[in-house]
Enzyme design. Sequence first.
Site, mmCIF file in Angstrom:
data_model
loop_
_atom_site.group_PDB
_atom_site.id
_atom_site.type_symbol
_atom_site.label_atom_id
_atom_site.label_comp_id
_atom_site.label_asym_id
_atom_site.label_seq_id
_atom_site.Cartn_x
_atom_site.Cartn_y
_atom_site.Cartn_z
ATOM 1 N N GLY A 194 -18.251 -17.021 -31.334
ATOM 2 C CA GLY A 194 -19.571 -16.434 -31.174
ATOM 3 C C GLY A 194 -20.452 -17.053 -30.118
ATOM 4 N N ASP A 195 -20.118 -18.271 -29.669
ATOM 5 C CA ASP A 195 -20.921 -18.933 -28.626
ATOM 6 C C ASP A 195 -19.991 -19.802 -27.779
ATOM 7 O OD1 ASP A 195 -23.096 -19.735 -27.126
ATOM 8 O OD2 ASP A 195 -23.852 -21.164 -28.611
ATOM 9 N N LEU A 196 -18.902 -19.195 -27.330
ATOM 10 C CA LEU A 196 -17.809 -19.958 -26.726
ATOM 11 C C LEU A 196 -18.004 -20.132 -25.222
ATOM 12 C CD1 LEU A 196 -15.302 -21.509 -27.322
ATOM 13 C CD2 LEU A 196 -13.983 -19.399 -27.262
#
Length: 287
Positions: A194-196
């Site tokens: 999700g926040d890679l």
Amino acid sequence: MRADSLPPELVDGLDIGEVTPLSGGDIAEAYRLATTDGPLFLKTLRRPTPDLFEREAAGLRALREHAPETLGVPEVIRQSPTGLVLEWIEESPRRSGATEAELGRSLAHLHRATRDTFGGLQDDPGGYLGSVAVDLTPHDSWPEFYLTRRLEPLVTRAIEEGRISPRARDLLEAVAPRVSDLCGPAEPPTLVHGDLWGGNRLVDTAGRNWLIDPACHYAHREIDIAMMHLFGGFGPEVYAAYDEVHPLADGWRERIAWYQLPPLLVHAILFGGGYGASALDALARYA
């Protein structure tokens, strides 16, 4: 720095010898704790938004449950409303082609974890991107989820806070009828980090990849792929190896900017600068 200046519920009983402040965090304060049982990582926020660290801990546990052995995720040692204590990862600055390829294969295996609906972990209706609250109420349709849970609320907030031109609303209205086509071929709800971005991937001294700071939910897997392209930090071997294990649908490269809209809008809300203009350009491209 003294350990007694940190939240007691996170450090009491850990037998800490030294506390070393760490740099690099945009939101929380971070520290290395030297304990008699080895080093630990602590992150804290004096006035956190509700459930911020609870949801991060849940994301780390979900990743640990579904990640293959080749992909590390730090163990949650302690958690509280004000922070987390995690397993310490001894980083290496080296990135080999083999390490990059292993990340691609490992991420492809992680993306095999699916369920029936898009949204939060265990039907949790709330979540965060960075420190921006987002709605993760489950939905059967990915295009509807992406439009109504991501783009519409983030565009509205960015406009209200003066971070993006009001023209963004008109552009979003123009793309809304085409959202199903723009989201690409249907895929099952996939567990995503999700926040890679590159800073949320570490490589340890043994060459093993680790994922940190997740914003986990069930989404289209191209969300992670698009984020990986936003700020760089991943070698071409990652994508080649990923494609061998779990090929992406045709046209995924054309959807990268489309799926970069949420992080661009979040960055505009949090940091201002040119992020709002970049989000506006992306919307205009698809409108």
